[in-house]
Design a protein around this motif. Structure first.
Motif, PDB file in Angstrom:
ATOM      1  N   THR A  91     -89.590 -34.160 -24.579  1.00 29.11           N
ATOM      2  CA  THR A  91     -90.217 -33.206 -23.869  1.00 29.11           C
ATOM      3  C   THR A  91     -91.370 -33.794 -23.272  1.00 29.11           C
ATOM      4  O   THR A  91     -92.694 -34.730 -24.239  1.00 29.11           O
ATOM      5  CB  THR A  91     -90.189 -32.019 -24.323  1.00 29.11           C
ATOM      6  N   TYR A  92     -91.953 -33.114 -22.066  1.00 31.02           N
ATOM      7  CA  TYR A  92     -93.414 -33.676 -21.983  1.00 31.02           C
ATOM      8  C   TYR A  92     -94.052 -32.767 -21.410  1.00 31.02           C
ATOM      9  O   TYR A  92     -93.756 -31.675 -21.359  1.00 31.02           O
ATOM     10  CB  TYR A  92     -93.428 -34.844 -20.732  1.00 31.02           C
TER      11      TYR A  92
ATOM     12  N   VAL B 151     -85.301 -43.067 -14.642  1.00 33.35           N
ATOM     13  CA  VAL B 151     -84.891 -41.617 -15.222  1.00 33.35           C
ATOM     14  C   VAL B 151     -85.472 -41.180 -13.882  1.00 33.35           C
ATOM     15  O   VAL B 151     -86.445 -40.524 -13.177  1.00 33.35           O
ATOM     16  CB  VAL B 151     -85.105 -40.709 -15.671  1.00 33.35           C
ATOM     17  N   TYR B 152     -84.048 -40.418 -12.543  1.00 33.52           N
ATOM     18  CA  TYR B 152     -84.688 -39.678 -10.964  1.00 33.52           C
ATOM     19  C   TYR B 152     -84.098 -38.807 -11.520  1.00 33.52           C
ATOM     20  O   TYR B 152     -83.114 -38.243 -12.025  1.00 33.52           O
ATOM     21  CB  TYR B 152     -83.755 -40.899 -10.514  1.00 33.52           C
TER      22      TYR B 152
ATOM     23  N   ARG C 226     -72.519 -47.139 -19.523  1.00 31.21           N
ATOM     24  CA  ARG C 226     -72.081 -45.517 -20.377  1.00 31.21           C
ATOM     25  C   ARG C 226     -72.871 -45.073 -20.499  1.00 31.21           C
ATOM     26  O   ARG C 226     -72.888 -44.230 -21.463  1.00 31.21           O
ATOM     27  CB  ARG C 226     -72.265 -46.936 -22.109  1.00 31.21           C
ATOM     28  N   PHE C 227     -74.397 -45.456 -20.033  1.00 34.75           N
ATOM     29  CA  PHE C 227     -75.822 -44.531 -20.059  1.00 34.75           C
ATOM     30  C   PHE C 227     -75.768 -43.702 -19.425  1.00 34.75           C
ATOM     31  O   PHE C 227     -75.773 -44.023 -17.382  1.00 34.75           O
ATOM     32  CB  PHE C 227     -76.937 -45.652 -20.164  1.00 34.75           C
ATOM     33  N   THR C 228     -76.398 -42.366 -19.615  1.00 40.16           N
ATOM     34  CA  THR C 228     -76.697 -41.608 -17.798  1.00 40.16           C
ATOM     35  C   THR C 228     -78.230 -40.763 -18.672  1.00 40.16           C
ATOM     36  O   THR C 228     -78.268 -40.734 -19.827  1.00 40.16           O
ATOM     37  CB  THR C 228     -75.784 -40.456 -18.354  1.00 40.16           C
ATOM     38  N   ALA C 229     -78.883 -40.497 -18.034  1.00 38.11           N
ATOM     39  CA  ALA C 229     -79.879 -40.443 -18.212  1.00 38.11           C
ATOM     40  C   ALA C 229     -80.490 -38.787 -16.658  1.00 38.11           C
ATOM     41  O   ALA C 229     -79.959 -39.204 -15.869  1.00 38.11           O
ATOM     42  CB  ALA C 229     -81.392 -41.093 -17.185  1.00 38.11           C
ATOM     43  N   GLN C 230     -80.851 -37.881 -17.524  1.00 38.93           N
ATOM     44  CA  GLN C 230     -81.554 -37.219 -16.920  1.00 38.93           C
ATOM     45  C   GLN C 230     -82.534 -36.188 -16.821  1.00 38.93           C
ATOM     46  O   GLN C 230     -83.438 -36.338 -17.941  1.00 38.93           O
ATOM     47  CB  GLN C 230     -79.976 -35.775 -16.814  1.00 38.93           C
TER      48      GLN C 230
ATOM     49  N   TYR D 265     -88.485 -31.893 -19.747  1.00 36.01           N
ATOM     50  CA  TYR D 265     -87.349 -32.481 -20.726  1.00 36.01           C
ATOM     51  C   TYR D 265     -86.924 -34.075 -20.031  1.00 36.01           C
ATOM     52  O   TYR D 265     -86.245 -32.855 -18.941  1.00 36.01           O
ATOM     53  CB  TYR D 265     -86.709 -32.535 -21.300  1.00 36.01           C
ATOM     54  N   ILE D 266     -86.929 -34.980 -20.906  1.00 38.45           N
ATOM     55  CA  ILE D 266     -85.091 -35.565 -19.642  1.00 38.45           C
ATOM     56  C   ILE D 266     -84.457 -36.145 -21.078  1.00 38.45           C
ATOM     57  O   ILE D 266     -84.940 -35.867 -22.595  1.00 38.45           O
ATOM     58  CB  ILE D 266     -85.855 -37.488 -19.828  1.00 38.45           C
TER      59      ILE D 266
END
Lengths: 114, 113
Positions: free
Chosen positions: B24-25, B50-51, B59-63, B70-71
């Protein structure tokens, strides 16, 4: 292409001694940064530079000075070392372009002040 | 309140598991977001940016969720080699246009056989 290099890799100082850490990058990056990393504290920004001849304070600048006389080099100085400055120091550089900003880190300098 | 917060873990998972980390930011003006990986006694290295639309790399997913600030990072089919500390990085523009990233303290992942 060496990326970001740091010298020295290790150093032990006595309280009150001075030293300079050297960071060099060969990627023509505008931005350069000095961080310290302590257990449980994460990376904390000491000073940074947005271009040759410019420097600015980060989160924890006290006890440190920096200089960026050449675009490829960023020096971190400790004028009178204290035990609280025992840490791992990382230098990083990044490009100017907004939205990219990937930082490339050097291998770190492990400093112990006794 | 720290600008960028992460659960320090450790997250202890078996090989093949799926694991997710959040970060969280606090600065709603943040512009750029990244996940870095740091191995023990090594320098951090970029794992992925992170877009806004989310992105996947193997295997990696960023949201990114701007509304909730938050990301997240999802790792599928965990490997022993994924054991590391994962650092969340958030970058607002500082005054004068300087690009000053802020690092979270990191989340430790341990993948066991």
């Amino acid at each position: 292409n060496a990326g970001v290099t740091q010298t020295p890799k290790f150093r032990v100082l006595k309280t009150g001694q001075s030293m300079t850490l050297l960071c060099a990058q060969d990627m023509n990056h505008e931005y350069m940064y000095w961080y310290r990393q302590d257990p449980g504290m994460g990376l904390r920004l000491i000073h940074y530079s947005v271009g040759e001849g410019t420097t600015a304070k980060g989160e924890v600048p006290d006890g440190y000075n920096v200089s960026r006389l050449k675009k490829q080099n960023f020096l971190l100085g400790l004028e009178s070392a204290a035990p609280s400055q025992t840490s791992v120091y990382f230098c990083a550089s990044s490009s100017w372009d907004r939205g990219t900003g990937e930082q490339y880190f050097g291998p770190g300098t492990r400093l112990t002040v006794t | 309140r720290k600008e960028v917060e992460q659960d320090p873990g450790p997250f202890n998972v078996p090989e093949g598991a799926t694991v997710a980390f959040n970060c969280t930011y606090s600065n709603s003006a943040s512009q750029s977001f990244f996940w870095y990986r740091q191995d023990c006694r090594k320098e951090p290295k970029l794992l992925m940016s992170v877009y806004s639309s989310g992105n996947e790399d193997g295997r990696f997913t960023a949201q990114l969720n701007r509304a909730s600030q938050y990301i997240s990072l999802l790792i599928r089919d965990s490997k022993l080699s994924d054991s590391a500390t994962y650092l969340c990085v958030v970058a607002p523009w500082a005054s004068g246009g300087s690009y000053i990233p802020t690092f979270g303290r990191g989340t430790s992942l341990i993948v066991h056989p």
